[in-house]
Design a protein around this motif. Structure first.
Motif, mmCIF file in Angstrom:
data_model
loop_
_atom_site.group_PDB
_atom_site.id
_atom_site.type_symbol
_atom_site.label_atom_id
_atom_site.label_comp_id
_atom_site.label_asym_id
_atom_site.label_seq_id
_atom_site.Cartn_x
_atom_site.Cartn_y
_atom_site.Cartn_z
ATOM 1 N N ARG A 224 -1.450 4.070 10.193
ATOM 2 C CA ARG A 224 -1.693 3.393 8.927
ATOM 3 C C ARG A 224 -0.894 4.048 7.794
ATOM 4 O O ARG A 224 -1.144 3.794 6.619
ATOM 5 C CB ARG A 224 -3.198 3.339 8.610
ATOM 6 C CG ARG A 224 -3.868 4.683 8.491
ATOM 7 C CD ARG A 224 -5.367 4.544 8.188
ATOM 8 N NE ARG A 224 -6.086 5.762 8.451
ATOM 9 C CZ ARG A 224 -6.299 6.722 7.541
ATOM 10 N NH1 ARG A 224 -5.848 6.583 6.313
ATOM 11 N NH2 ARG A 224 -6.967 7.805 7.866
ATOM 12 N N THR B 291 -3.031 -2.009 -3.931
ATOM 13 C CA THR B 291 -2.520 -2.000 -2.546
ATOM 14 C C THR B 291 -3.390 -2.864 -1.617
ATOM 15 O O THR B 291 -2.841 -3.672 -0.857
ATOM 16 C CB THR B 291 -2.405 -0.553 -2.026
ATOM 17 O OG1 THR B 291 -1.552 0.167 -2.908
ATOM 18 C CG2 THR B 291 -1.836 -0.489 -0.624
ATOM 19 N N PRO B 292 -4.739 -2.730 -1.649
ATOM 20 C CA PRO B 292 -5.541 -3.596 -0.770
ATOM 21 C C PRO B 292 -5.268 -5.078 -1.021
ATOM 22 O O PRO B 292 -5.180 -5.871 -0.083
ATOM 23 C CB PRO B 292 -6.983 -3.237 -1.130
ATOM 24 C CG PRO B 292 -6.912 -1.864 -1.693
ATOM 25 C CD PRO B 292 -5.578 -1.750 -2.361
ATOM 26 N N PHE C 211 -1.974 -6.040 0.610
ATOM 27 C CA PHE C 211 -2.153 -6.234 2.059
ATOM 28 C C PHE C 211 -2.853 -7.566 2.332
ATOM 29 O O PHE C 211 -2.490 -8.288 3.273
ATOM 30 C CB PHE C 211 -2.973 -5.092 2.671
ATOM 31 C CG PHE C 211 -2.155 -3.891 3.065
ATOM 32 C CD1 PHE C 211 -1.244 -3.963 4.119
ATOM 33 C CD2 PHE C 211 -2.292 -2.688 2.406
ATOM 34 C CE1 PHE C 211 -0.490 -2.860 4.498
ATOM 35 C CE2 PHE C 211 -1.544 -1.569 2.776
ATOM 36 C CZ PHE C 211 -0.644 -1.657 3.822
HETATM 37 O O1 C5P Z 1 -5.700 4.700 2.902
HETATM 38 P P1 C5P Z 1 -5.740 4.178 1.529
HETATM 39 O O2 C5P Z 1 -6.950 4.614 0.750
HETATM 40 O O3 C5P Z 1 -4.490 4.401 0.753
HETATM 41 O O4 C5P Z 1 -5.854 2.605 1.673
HETATM 42 C C1 C5P Z 1 -6.297 1.778 0.631
HETATM 43 C C2 C5P Z 1 -6.527 0.391 1.190
HETATM 44 O O5 C5P Z 1 -5.277 -0.235 1.517
HETATM 45 C C3 C5P Z 1 -7.332 0.335 2.475
HETATM 46 O O6 C5P Z 1 -8.707 0.281 2.230
HETATM 47 C C4 C5P Z 1 -6.834 -0.948 3.117
HETATM 48 O O7 C5P Z 1 -7.449 -2.072 2.510
HETATM 49 C C5 C5P Z 1 -5.375 -0.989 2.695
HETATM 50 N N1 C5P Z 1 -4.481 -0.445 3.731
HETATM 51 C C6 C5P Z 1 -4.195 -1.200 4.851
HETATM 52 N N2 C5P Z 1 -3.340 -0.690 5.805
HETATM 53 C C7 C5P Z 1 -2.765 0.516 5.649
HETATM 54 C C8 C5P Z 1 -3.040 1.300 4.515
HETATM 55 C C9 C5P Z 1 -3.908 0.790 3.564
HETATM 56 O O8 C5P Z 1 -4.693 -2.318 5.016
HETATM 57 N N3 C5P Z 1 -1.922 0.956 6.588
#
Ligand code: C5P
Length: 337
Positions: free
Chosen positions: A151, A177-178, A181
């Motif tokens: 991830r 970011t969410p 995605f």
């Molecule tokens: O890991 P992090 O806190 O940066 O991720 C924030 C949000 O971004 C996650 O809850 C998820 O919704 C999304 N995400 C994802 N795939 C990833 C990294 C982040 O869907 N590889």
């Protein structure tokens, strides 16, 4: 004596989004590169308990939702220490800007905290802790040019890009970011992706990165070079620029552009300006809204930044930071900021 460390930013040179996993995260492949722009994080440990956060700008959460807070709490527990952790963040980097500011701040807090307490967690434990707080943290335990898989939290040092002039355009549009995605998921319903499944796309990305960074594409004897680029024109360029061109000629791109540019067309315009100014590579970083351009010379980068500023876009010139530079420059010596 409090400890102050530089909390460097990163850019993503290519970011390929794969399938959504059972845990809700997306499988991805990316090349992280640390750059010279940075925040400063100061940590002091006193008597008492808990965490206390300060920041020089509004809008940064100062509670347990802050990555630095979470990191400090977890680290104190793992280190088996008690005390009140005071963290001051001096922000220069854009918030929610795609350059890993919050992630970098959290790793900086950990490194400063270890120094304050004169005790270090074993490295595997540090990686585990960083990944627990967020996907973009572990890269800051390596620095320089880093491959991100899983991830994004599974990181490997890559052959390094030599220091390269970089323009960072920060249009000041926060991008979640969410949500980015989620936007990708809406556009790429897995049921529709039969011709070129996500797992194939990310495998190709990985191969391209290794071919590019290992110099295969600029060697005419390498058939792989022709397979990926069809062109082998790096004559007259310096070593640093050749290596960068090798990487970008593999065609690696940031998938988030597909989601973010239609929502914010002005960002696509910033990228076009950087390309028109002669950038070897220009791209959105992470899910944005920062756009960067990599240039063959500092002069060309300064001209491009001036051109963006004339259009009303905030732009700064910096350079990419190698792993050695990253670790050498991390600790701020002298009076704390
Ligand atoms: O890991 P992090 O806190 O940066 O991720 C924030 C949000 O971004 C996650 O809850 C998820 O919704 C999304 N995400 C994802 N795939 C990833 C990294 C982040 O869907 N590889």
């Amino acid at each position: 004596m409090p400890t102050t460390v530089r909390s460097f930013a990163k850019i993503n040179i290519g970011l390929c989004i794969g399938a959504r996993r059972r845990d809700g995260f997306h499988e991805l492949r990316t090349v992280y590169q640390t750059i010279g722009l940075h925040d400063r994080v100061t940590v002091a440990v006193g008597s008492g308990a808990g965490v206390e956060l300060r920041c020089n700008i509004p809008g940064v959460p100062l509670d347990s939702t802050n990555t630095c807070w979470r990191m400090a709490e977890l680290a104190m527990a793992r280190l088996g220490r008690s005390g009140r952790v005071r963290i001051a963040i001096e922000k220069e980097l854009p918030v929610q800007g795609g350059v890993g500011g919050a992630s970098s701040n959290a790793v900086a807090s950990l490194l400063a905290l270890e120094r304050e307490l004169q005790i270090e967690l074993p490295l595997p434990e540090k990686f585990r802790l960083a990944a627990e707080v967020g996907s973009d943290l572990p890269l800051f335990l390596i620095g320089g040019t880093v491959l991100g898989v899983g991830r994004g939290e599974e990181v490997y040092p890559l052959p390094e890009l030599p220091p390269t002039a970089c323009v960072l355009a920060t249009p000041g549009i926060p991008v979640s970011t969410p949500q980015a995605f989620a936007g990708w998921d809406r556009e790429h319903d897995p049921a529709k992706l039969t011709a070129f499944p996500p797992s194939d796309r990310i495998n190709v990305f990985g191969s391209a990165v290794f071919l590019g960074l290992n110099g295969f594409l600029s060697r005419p004897d390498q058939a792989a070079g022709r397979f990926f680029s069809g062109v082998l024109a790096t004559e007259g360029r310096g070593r640093a620029e050749t290596q960068l061109l090798d990487l970008v000629r593999t065609g690696i791109a940031n998938d988030f552009e597909e989601v973010v540019f239609p929502q914010h067309p002005e960002l696509a315009q910033v990228k076009r300006t950087l390309e028109a100014e002669g950038a070897d590579y220009a791209s959105l970083s992470g899910s944005g809204s920062t756009i960067y351009g990599l240039f063959g010379s500092r002069g060309a980068a300064e001209k491009a930044a001036a051109s963006l500023q004339a259009q009303g876009t905030r732009a700064q010139v910096t350079t990419t930071v190698t792993r050695k530079q990253y670790w050498e420059q991390l600790l701020v010596t002298g009076p704390a900021c």
